[in-house]
Motif scaffolding. Sequence first.
Motif, short mmCIF file in Angstrom:
data_model
loop_
_atom_site.label_atom_id
_atom_site.label_comp_id
_atom_site.label_asym_id
_atom_site.label_seq_id
_atom_site.Cartn_x
_atom_site.Cartn_y
_atom_site.Cartn_z
N LEU A 11 -42.06 13.47 37.43
CA LEU A 11 -41.65 12.31 38.23
C LEU A 11 -41.07 11.22 37.34
CD1 LEU A 11 -41.60 10.62 40.82
CD2 LEU A 11 -43.97 9.98 40.36
N VAL A 15 -37.30 9.64 37.37
CA VAL A 15 -37.11 8.22 37.65
C VAL A 15 -36.30 7.55 36.53
CG1 VAL A 15 -38.33 6.02 37.79
CG2 VAL A 15 -39.12 7.98 39.11
N ASN A 18 -32.60 8.60 36.63
CA ASN A 18 -31.81 8.11 37.76
C ASN A 18 -31.74 6.59 37.80
OD1 ASN A 18 -31.05 10.46 39.80
ND2 ASN A 18 -33.01 10.98 38.85
N LEU A 136 -37.40 7.95 46.19
CA LEU A 136 -38.19 8.78 45.27
C LEU A 136 -39.67 8.42 45.34
CD1 LEU A 136 -35.92 8.90 42.08
CD2 LEU A 136 -36.52 10.81 43.60
N GLN A 139 -41.41 9.76 48.49
CA GLN A 139 -41.77 11.18 48.34
C GLN A 139 -42.86 11.36 47.28
OE1 GLN A 139 -40.66 13.70 50.22
NE2 GLN A 139 -39.59 12.14 51.45
N ALA A 140 -42.78 10.53 46.23
CA ALA A 140 -43.75 10.66 45.14
C ALA A 140 -45.15 10.32 45.62
CB ALA A 140 -43.37 9.77 43.97
#
Length: 757
Positions: A11, A15, A18, A136, A139-140
């Motif tokens: 993750l 992160v 992006n 993100l 969803q994380a």
Amino acid sequence: MIHLDQLIATLMQVVIENAGAETGALILLEEDQLTVVAQCSGNRPCDLEKLTIAECTTIPVSVIHSVERTQDTLVFDDAVNESSFLTDPYIQHHQTQSLLCMPILQQRQLIGILYLENNLSTGVFTSDRLQVLKLLMAQAAISLENARLYERLANYAKTLERKLEEQTQALQQEIIDRERTEDALRQSEANYRNLLQTANSVIIRYDPQGRIHYINDYGVKLLGYEEHQILGRTLFETIIPDIEISGRDVKPMVHDLLRNPQAYPQGEGENLCRDGRRVWMAWSNQAIFNDQGEVVEILSVGNDTTQRRQAEEALQRSEAKFRNIFANSQVGIYRTRIGDGLILDANQRFADLFGFDSPQEMIGIEHTTGYWVNLSDRQQGIEVMKRDGEVRSYEAQMRKRDGTVFWGLFSSYLNAGDDYIEGVLADISDRKQAEVALQASEAELRALFSAIPDPLCIINAEGRLLCTIKGTSSYGEECTGKTLHQLFAKEQADEFLDYIQQSVRTQQVLTVEYSDWIAGREIWFSARIAPIRHEQVIWLARDITPQKQAEAASILEERNRMAREIHDTLAQSFTGILAQVGAAKQVLTDDVEATGAHLDLIKELARTGLTEARRSVVALRPQLLEEGSLQSALHRLIAQIRTAAMDTTLHYEIEGAVYSLPTEVESNLLRMGQEALTNAIKHANADEIRVQLVYDRDRFCLRVKDNGRGFGVGSIPSSEGFGLLGMSERAERIGAQLTIRSQPGQGTEIIVTVIRE
């Protein structure tokens, strides 16, 4: 199922990639307390060590607590000037620029906080990136909660499995114990029945006449009989020899044993095997009586003592041998009392060393304390023995009976319990005199060698530097004891070792040339390798760099001269021939067919000569450019470097449509790229290098970028920047622009730009 740590690491990598962040941290709520579970920076693996907020030094605590309290996302384009956090020590100390701190919510409940920062640029976290991060994180949050749930379920399952396994093992152990008890009860009777058969002793039962009624399996195998071959026969017909090897007749003793077994509870003697072998047996005898008290049988149990007897005989022989060595040794052997040095035992050589005719004149009478020139040497040796239990190769001066002084070499050990020292003593007076002479000789040789202006050292056949009489920066006195492989790269060390072993093997003097990088410059040496004693060589090196540079310059000048000569003479001549032939074909009219044939032949010969001239010019280009253009030559060069520098990652990229540049331009570009790669590997200690060729329509660009230690471009002394100076001269020669970008600790980028006309 993905492990929670793997999910967190993945993750954070996604992160950071992006969001354009430089560093980041993930804080999760664990047991009602915010805990830092991951700290990440760039492409490096995330640090997954768990820390409390107060313990973590890579995040601004006030920002984290603000987001925890408000559950709002904070985005600062220039955090160091943000009025709300002017007093935050982390932001002010690190001069934080772009900052993002976002809550992670699951069903409107705070489960964690994402913290990102970029100190290189302001305004990094744009609204587009913020939207991506929110998706993100949504969803994380689900994934993190699921992973936590899976982890708790897995731990619970493991606990259940462990308890079930423990109960199962306990039940199985109880079953096994019961089965063992039952088996033991069942086997008990069988074991007693088989005891006689399985015993590792000979068990034999015979009557008062010596007739054998029973013998166990071990006895049958040991004595070499089948059971039916010995049962019913007497002891005298089978296992009792007529006479032992020692000459003793045991038959009378056996007859007496049969009449009165109580008188022989123990005994030992030779017994005869069926194949004639003799074995020594130790017997225990027991009489068996009937109800009337009469002896009806005798039970004898025998153990094979042959090996013990052989060991005893060997020990006796060894003691005799040792006593012989002790008496006749050419080294003094002694035993003395610790306190007063009284001689307890000594051999003849020890007596000779001190001028006595025999050991008997010394043992129990003389004290060695009076034969030490310096009694403190003895005391020092005893102290070493008390500490280590022994002393080896201890040198001291001793005095003979008549006062003559000699050098002795002691090796002794201390037996404090029995109050004695035991050891050996050798006379090394001749060796000490030889050492003094050798030291004087070595001093003369060192004085001689010190007058030699060239580096000189001694190396053994295994490649270890034994002595440096005059060294270089590559093998000075501080390198003594090191191997060639510790001082040079593997390929060069292997080459040097081959030279040394060849010289030792052939006992011939070798002359070889090699180069070494010293202070950023390539220095050439001519070495004379001469074999000496004990598989060693003297390595004498002379600096021939000026000669090599002159030679290289001469060769280059000659190659250029030849290329110009061929181009300006032979090629021009052939071109003129072609021009004249073309003109001749236009003006000649008589016998056109014959004239045309001759002219065609002349034209063909001229073209052949021109081809050969061009081939000669091409052959004078650099070797890597012989079989291709600049990009293929660089490709081969990088492939060679990858093989030699396996710890360095090299990237090679080409942009645009490839076209050819003038020969001189490509040759100089290749040399500048080669110099840049060499500097990155040997001096910058880079572990990643990127080479890029850019073919634009109006210009060509060569870039070499590394992540090495970098340097201040304007702070390099001219003596250490020879390679950069050479690159600058090459760029000027072909009309190119050379740009060098570097800072200490931030790598180096070299750019060569050629404008196309």
